[in-house]
Write a protein that holds these residues in place. Structure first.
Motif, short mmCIF file in Angstrom:
data_model
loop_
_atom_site.label_atom_id
_atom_site.label_comp_id
_atom_site.label_asym_id
_atom_site.label_seq_id
_atom_site.Cartn_x
_atom_site.Cartn_y
_atom_site.Cartn_z
N ARG A 24 50.54 -54.16 18.26
CA ARG A 24 50.39 -55.30 19.16
C ARG A 24 49.03 -55.21 19.85
O ARG A 24 48.63 -54.13 20.27
CB ARG A 24 51.50 -55.33 20.21
N TRP A 44 46.48 -64.34 22.11
CA TRP A 44 46.60 -63.15 21.27
C TRP A 44 47.38 -62.03 21.95
O TRP A 44 47.81 -61.08 21.30
CB TRP A 44 45.21 -62.63 20.90
N GLN A 47 50.63 -60.16 20.67
CA GLN A 47 50.85 -60.55 19.28
C GLN A 47 50.56 -59.36 18.38
O GLN A 47 49.66 -58.58 18.64
CB GLN A 47 49.92 -61.72 18.91
N THR A 48 51.34 -59.23 17.32
CA THR A 48 51.04 -58.17 16.37
C THR A 48 49.85 -58.57 15.52
O THR A 48 49.63 -59.76 15.27
CB THR A 48 52.26 -57.88 15.46
N ASP A 50 49.23 -58.44 12.41
CA ASP A 50 49.48 -59.18 11.17
C ASP A 50 49.88 -60.63 11.42
O ASP A 50 49.91 -61.43 10.48
CB ASP A 50 50.56 -58.48 10.34
N ARG A 51 50.18 -61.00 12.68
CA ARG A 51 50.49 -62.39 13.00
C ARG A 51 49.23 -63.21 13.21
O ARG A 51 49.22 -64.42 12.93
CB ARG A 51 51.36 -62.47 14.27
N VAL A 52 48.19 -62.59 13.73
CA VAL A 52 46.97 -63.33 14.04
C VAL A 52 45.85 -63.06 13.03
O VAL A 52 44.86 -63.77 12.99
CB VAL A 52 46.47 -62.99 15.46
N GLN A 54 45.91 -62.30 9.05
CA GLN A 54 46.74 -62.14 7.86
C GLN A 54 46.09 -61.19 6.85
O GLN A 54 44.98 -61.43 6.39
CB GLN A 54 46.98 -63.50 7.21
N SER A 82 43.95 -66.86 12.48
CA SER A 82 44.99 -67.79 12.91
C SER A 82 44.64 -69.24 12.62
O SER A 82 45.51 -70.11 12.61
CB SER A 82 45.25 -67.62 14.41
N HIS A 84 43.36 -70.05 9.76
CA HIS A 84 43.36 -70.07 8.29
C HIS A 84 41.96 -70.09 7.70
O HIS A 84 41.73 -70.63 6.63
CB HIS A 84 44.17 -71.27 7.77
#
Length: 350
Positions: A24, A44, A47-48, A50-52, A54, A82, A84
């Motif tokens: 996190r 952020w 947030q982990t 891998d969530r923000v 990829q 995040s 993309h």
């Protein structure tokens, strides 16, 4: 140095993040939030990773989780942030002891692919700049001579000649507007990395000055509700955003009606929101997305027509501030937009 004097230039700062044992994000500098996560707000926090960010290589994520104390992990991988956006990053992650706890220290630097991408963007901006300056003079002269021709000789032309002259002048004006759009793009690219804490109220007041005379001509009645927040942003770009929205409201007002503008500011769901609405000719719902995303015509009537480039730039500026811009209303309700800005946060060095 006071808060209002602080300027942040993102490219000069190495992106650094501090993670807990569960990956996190517990702290990061502004460059990490901007360039790696694609956001300027505190979204952020907790947030982990891998969530923000990829991971295209899942084994790297597992390696991060199982890292050993004081043993750095060096990587060069492709990620999606995040927003993309594709990122080619290299850097190192090191597990260190902080007091009684262990934290992960993540330092990121651009890879050669990312540097090539930035270089390509600069080259494109340079080409556009040269194109703008090369075309500006001949187009201005073209329009000036067409106006001179119209002023002096229009009465000597037959109806067909007058129609041809009108079409030529309209085409020249559209071409000039396209050139000005190039200039707007260059200004955004130049200013997009310079941010400081500022008053949105002051920005709003400054945005009225360039269109003051046009507002008077349109008999504009402007009402403001709520308290403008202080946000982290670029004053020039934010003023450009509001001035463009005001210009659109003036340009697309209903014929023979005074312009009514309402601006409201409020906090909702952790976002600073600004709603700008007018009583103009509105926008059909089916045109809402293409008007911003594809530069399509966003107002069409017998009296007036315009291009969606202005709204595109407004959307781009909102996104550069970690927010968004949405069109809310339709033809029966006038025209309105809702702009979201992240709540204020402190830019800090780790």
């Amino acid at each position: 140095m006071t808060e209002s004097e602080f300027q942040w230039v993102a490219p000069l700062q190495t992106p650094i993040g501090v993670l807990d044992h569960g990956l996190r994000i517990i702290k990061c500098n502004s460059s990490f939030a901007n360039r790696c996560l694609g956001i300027f707000s505190e979204a952020w926090k907790n947030q982990t990773l891998d969530r923000v960010l990829q991971f295209q290589n899942p084994s790297l994520l597992e390696e991060f989780k199982n890292s050993k104390l004081e043993k750095p992990i060096f990587f060069r991988e492709q990620f999606l942030n995040s927003s993309h956006e594709e990122l080619h990053l290299r850097g190192s992650l090191t597990r260190v002891r902080s007091g009684n706890e262990e934290v992960l220290f993540l330092e990121i630097s651009e890879s050669s692919e990312s540097k090539k991408s930035n270089l390509k963007e600069k080259e494109i901006a340079a080409v556009i700049s040269r194109l703008y300056h090369d075309l500006q003079e001949p187009i201005r002269n073209h329009n000036a001579f067409l106006k001179l021709l119209s002023d002096r000789f229009v009465n000597e032309l037959n109806p067909k000649g007058k129609e041809f002259l009108r079409i030529a002048r309209d085409g020249g004006e559209r071409l000039w507007n396209r050139i000005q759009s190039l200039l707007s793009f260059l200004r955004i690219e130049k200013e997009k990395n310079i941010f400081r804490t500022l008053s949105l109220e002051e920005v709003w007041k400054n945005s009225l000055d360039p269109v003051k005379d046009d507002l008077e001509t349109a008999n504009a009645n402007i009402s403001v509700e709520g308290i403008f927040p202080r946000i982290v942003g670029n004053g020039f770009l934010l003023q450009e955003l509001f001035t463009q929205l005001l210009s659109n409201s003036i340009r697309f007002k209903r014929p023979n009606e005074a312009l009514i503008l309402s601006v409201s500011c409020f906090m909702d769901d952790g976002w600073n929101k600004v709603r700008v609405r007018d009583n103009g000719i509105g926008l059909e719902s089916k045109e809402q997305r293409i008007s911003i995303d594809l530069f399509k015509t966003f107002h069409e009537s017998n009296e007036s027509a315009g291009q969606g480039t202005g709204l595109f730039f407004c959307k781009r500026i909102a996104e550069l501030h970690g927010g968004s811009l949405e069109i809310e209303t339709g033809l029966a309700e006038g025209f309105g937009v809702l702009i979201r800005f992240p709540k204020e946060f402190q830019l800090e060095q780790i």
